[in-house]
Design an enzyme around this catalytic site. Sequence first.
Site, PDB file in Angstrom:
ATOM      1  N   LEU A  85       0.215  -1.191  -0.238  1.00 20.44           N
ATOM      2  CA  LEU A  85       0.027   0.067   0.024  1.00 20.44           C
ATOM      3  C   LEU A  85       0.883   1.365   0.079  1.00 20.44           C
ATOM      4  O   LEU A  85       0.155   2.296   0.031  1.00 20.44           O
ATOM      5  CB  LEU A  85      -0.796  -0.190   1.265  1.00 20.44           C
ATOM      6  CG  LEU A  85      -2.046  -1.112   1.195  1.00 20.44           C
ATOM      7  CD1 LEU A  85      -1.844  -1.997   1.941  1.00 20.44           C
ATOM      8  CD2 LEU A  85      -3.459  -0.760   1.728  1.00 20.44           C
ATOM      9  N   THR A 137      -5.906   2.062  -7.816  1.00 21.47           N
ATOM     10  CA  THR A 137      -6.651   2.677  -7.191  1.00 21.47           C
ATOM     11  C   THR A 137      -7.846   2.832  -8.490  1.00 21.47           C
ATOM     12  O   THR A 137      -7.202   2.790  -9.882  1.00 21.47           O
ATOM     13  CB  THR A 137      -6.569   4.246  -7.071  1.00 21.47           C
ATOM     14  OG1 THR A 137      -7.470   5.445  -7.170  1.00 21.47           O
ATOM     15  CG2 THR A 137      -5.436   4.482  -8.092  1.00 21.47           C
ATOM     16  N   ASP A 138      -9.002   3.285  -8.516  1.00 20.38           N
ATOM     17  CA  ASP A 138      -9.608   3.792  -9.723  1.00 20.38           C
ATOM     18  C   ASP A 138      -9.887   4.765 -10.677  1.00 20.38           C
ATOM     19  O   ASP A 138      -9.737   4.972 -11.984  1.00 20.38           O
ATOM     20  CB  ASP A 138     -11.088   3.645  -9.469  1.00 20.38           C
ATOM     21  CG  ASP A 138     -11.652   5.016  -9.080  1.00 20.38           C
ATOM     22  OD1 ASP A 138     -10.527   5.812  -8.384  1.00 20.38           O
ATOM     23  OD2 ASP A 138     -12.792   4.729  -8.603  1.00 20.38           O
ATOM     24  N   GLU A 139      -8.413   5.331  -9.919  1.00 19.16           N
ATOM     25  CA  GLU A 139      -8.155   6.724 -10.751  1.00 19.16           C
ATOM     26  C   GLU A 139      -7.151   6.154 -12.434  1.00 19.16           C
ATOM     27  O   GLU A 139      -7.276   6.970 -12.723  1.00 19.16           O
ATOM     28  CB  GLU A 139      -7.569   7.767  -9.816  1.00 19.16           C
ATOM     29  CG  GLU A 139      -7.851   8.241  -9.302  1.00 19.16           C
ATOM     30  CD  GLU A 139      -8.342   9.422  -8.179  1.00 19.16           C
ATOM     31  OE1 GLU A 139      -7.046  10.399  -8.364  1.00 19.16           O
ATOM     32  OE2 GLU A 139      -8.655   9.674  -6.935  1.00 19.16           O
ATOM     33  N   TYR A 185      -0.707  11.796 -10.064  1.00 20.53           N
ATOM     34  CA  TYR A 185      -0.611  11.028  -9.243  1.00 20.53           C
ATOM     35  C   TYR A 185      -1.142   9.281  -9.836  1.00 20.53           C
ATOM     36  O   TYR A 185      -0.663   8.171  -9.714  1.00 20.53           O
ATOM     37  CB  TYR A 185      -1.396  11.252  -7.888  1.00 20.53           C
ATOM     38  CG  TYR A 185      -2.448   9.695  -8.055  1.00 20.53           C
ATOM     39  CD1 TYR A 185      -1.756   8.995  -6.548  1.00 20.53           C
ATOM     40  CD2 TYR A 185      -3.047  10.072  -7.775  1.00 20.53           C
ATOM     41  CE1 TYR A 185      -2.162   8.063  -6.185  1.00 20.53           C
ATOM     42  CE2 TYR A 185      -4.322   8.552  -6.945  1.00 20.53           C
ATOM     43  CZ  TYR A 185      -3.522   7.590  -5.932  1.00 20.53           C
ATOM     44  OH  TYR A 185      -4.097   6.445  -4.889  1.00 20.53           O
ATOM     45  N   SER A 188       1.791   7.135 -12.125  1.00 18.32           N
ATOM     46  CA  SER A 188       2.291   6.796 -11.520  1.00 18.32           C
ATOM     47  C   SER A 188       2.259   5.344 -10.754  1.00 18.32           C
ATOM     48  O   SER A 188       2.620   4.716 -10.925  1.00 18.32           O
ATOM     49  CB  SER A 188       2.859   6.704  -9.603  1.00 18.32           C
ATOM     50  OG  SER A 188       1.608   7.470  -8.933  1.00 18.32           O
ATOM     51  N   LYS A 189       0.326   5.304 -10.504  1.00 14.49           N
ATOM     52  CA  LYS A 189       0.048   4.303 -10.090  1.00 14.49           C
ATOM     53  C   LYS A 189      -0.211   2.833 -11.372  1.00 14.49           C
ATOM     54  O   LYS A 189      -0.412   2.129 -11.041  1.00 14.49           O
ATOM     55  CB  LYS A 189      -1.270   4.765  -9.211  1.00 14.49           C
ATOM     56  CG  LYS A 189      -1.360   5.456  -8.125  1.00 14.49           C
ATOM     57  CD  LYS A 189      -0.504   4.426  -6.771  1.00 14.49           C
ATOM     58  CE  LYS A 189      -1.729   3.036  -6.618  1.00 14.49           C
ATOM     59  NZ  LYS A 189      -1.089   2.430  -4.882  1.00 14.49           N
ATOM     60  N   ASN A 284     -19.140  16.209  -5.443  1.00 12.33           N
ATOM     61  CA  ASN A 284     -18.443  17.143  -4.113  1.00 12.33           C
ATOM     62  C   ASN A 284     -19.183  18.049  -3.275  1.00 12.33           C
ATOM     63  O   ASN A 284     -19.529  18.582  -2.200  1.00 12.33           O
ATOM     64  CB  ASN A 284     -17.473  17.481  -4.917  1.00 12.33           C
ATOM     65  CG  ASN A 284     -16.321  16.439  -5.181  1.00 12.33           C
ATOM     66  OD1 ASN A 284     -15.970  15.656  -5.196  1.00 12.33           O
ATOM     67  ND2 ASN A 284     -15.216  17.063  -6.600  1.00 12.33           N
ATOM     68  N   HIS A 319      -8.929  18.278 -13.343  1.00 10.80           N
ATOM     69  CA  HIS A 319      -9.575  17.549 -12.309  1.00 10.80           C
ATOM     70  C   HIS A 319     -10.479  16.434 -13.016  1.00 10.80           C
ATOM     71  O   HIS A 319     -11.324  16.974 -14.002  1.00 10.80           O
ATOM     72  CB  HIS A 319     -10.351  19.013 -12.243  1.00 10.80           C
ATOM     73  CG  HIS A 319     -10.867  19.048 -10.293  1.00 10.80           C
ATOM     74  ND1 HIS A 319     -11.969  18.858 -10.035  1.00 10.80           N
ATOM     75  CD2 HIS A 319     -11.564  17.501  -9.689  1.00 10.80           C
ATOM     76  CE1 HIS A 319     -12.395  18.398  -8.452  1.00 10.80           C
ATOM     77  NE2 HIS A 319     -11.968  17.850  -9.044  1.00 10.80           N
TER      78      HIS A 319
END
Length: 379
Positions: A85, A137-139, A185, A188-189, A284, A319
């Site tokens: 993690l 992650t789902d991102e 981010y 990289s994931k 949000n 975004h």
Amino acid sequence: MKYKRRILITGGAGFIGSHVVRLFVNKYPDYLIVNLDALTYAGNLANLIDIEKAPNYRFVKADIADLQRMREVIADNNIDGVIHLAAESHVDRSIRDPFTFARTNVMGTLALLQAAKEYWESRPEKYDGKLFYHISTDEVYGALELTTPEGIESPFRTKASAEKQHAYGTDFFVETSKYNPHSPYSASKASSDHFVRAYHDTYGMPTIVTNCSNNYGPYQFPEKLIPLFINNIRNHKPLPVYCKGENVRDWLFVEDHARAIDLIFHQGKVADTYNIGGFNEWKNIDIVKVLIRTVDKILGNPEGYSDSLITFVSDRAGHDLRYAIDSRKLQQELGWEPSLQFEEGIEKTVRWYLDNQEWVDNITSGEYENYYKEMYGNK
Ligand code: NAD
Ligand code: TYD
């Protein structure tokens, strides 16, 4: 003691990692749990005070990008399973400092993979009984369209969102969705996910990757939306909502993620991928309203007291508009279901932050560095 399993959990002093470490240490007294963490700004051993003296728990302070150190830790502890993690995890920080994200998330994951490969290949039983489980992650899938801005009834039901279940589009991320990361981010994931799969395909290492939606709950660093806003409402400070607050995220209570990790570690299919999420999409701005209502109610403020704190600010660069996970594979194949409804989870989370103001103050003031030095010296 002869342990049944010897598991290395990286990033165990962080938000999700601390819940996973706690679950494994308590649930499996016959497993050795080695928590490896560099204790960056996001890592705090105070998250684990309740289990730090357990006989089956060890902590190692180390940087996953240090290959030699990873070799030593894996060999010294005779590790047979890795739950990975450790990462840099905040999108806004990745926009300011992408190199740190590449170093930890890409090079760090690669160093850990390589160290595990060398050790496991050196053993007589090789990869038998071994597993490298990577938490992602789902991102990595990029952003979905927001085709129904007012929300439609979701085609799916789970306990997490049985009452109020909205979808803001008709498509969802599935395990076969194409990778299309946008932020440093998520890039990289995505890269680290590919390296994990490459170690399976090239060297035969048993691996699993899971991609989860946004987590919330106790012990999350107060830079992410939910803990930051709870803290700001409490201190009557502005709530910086990016753009118009129309972006949609799919939220899961962190303990439900930890339970999914436990299940997948033990019963997941090697070389497979599982998406984890509760079919719980929120704009949000609606989350912000729920947080205001909940904090004001608990603090005894009049209704609407904190509404004026909402401050629309410039949008985050790049975004992503909407994330929404289809987790039916995990539900159907392994029988996992989220246990908490969102309103219950939010109330539990708000109460935790309000009851643990000292934790928030210490984490933001660097106080935990002193705690660590007292507990463990400078090792
Ligand atoms: P976090 O930022 O709270 O914790 C990360 C931990 O990793 C910290 O304890 C930190 O000290 C440690 N770490 C950072 N760099 C390190 C390094 N070089 N060597 C060793 N340790 C290092 O993150 P989190 O929210 O708990 O996320 C944990 C994992 O889950 C990450 O891989 C993240 O990508 C993934 N994830 C998070 C979410 C979410 O909503 N938070 C959702 C899906 C997946
Ligand atoms: P965040 O918690 O940073 O998670 P992620 O970017 O990984 O989804 O942000 C969640 C959503 O909240 C995201 O759409 C950005 C938005 N957001 C704000 O509007 N203001 C803030 O101050 C933060 C931190 C996030």
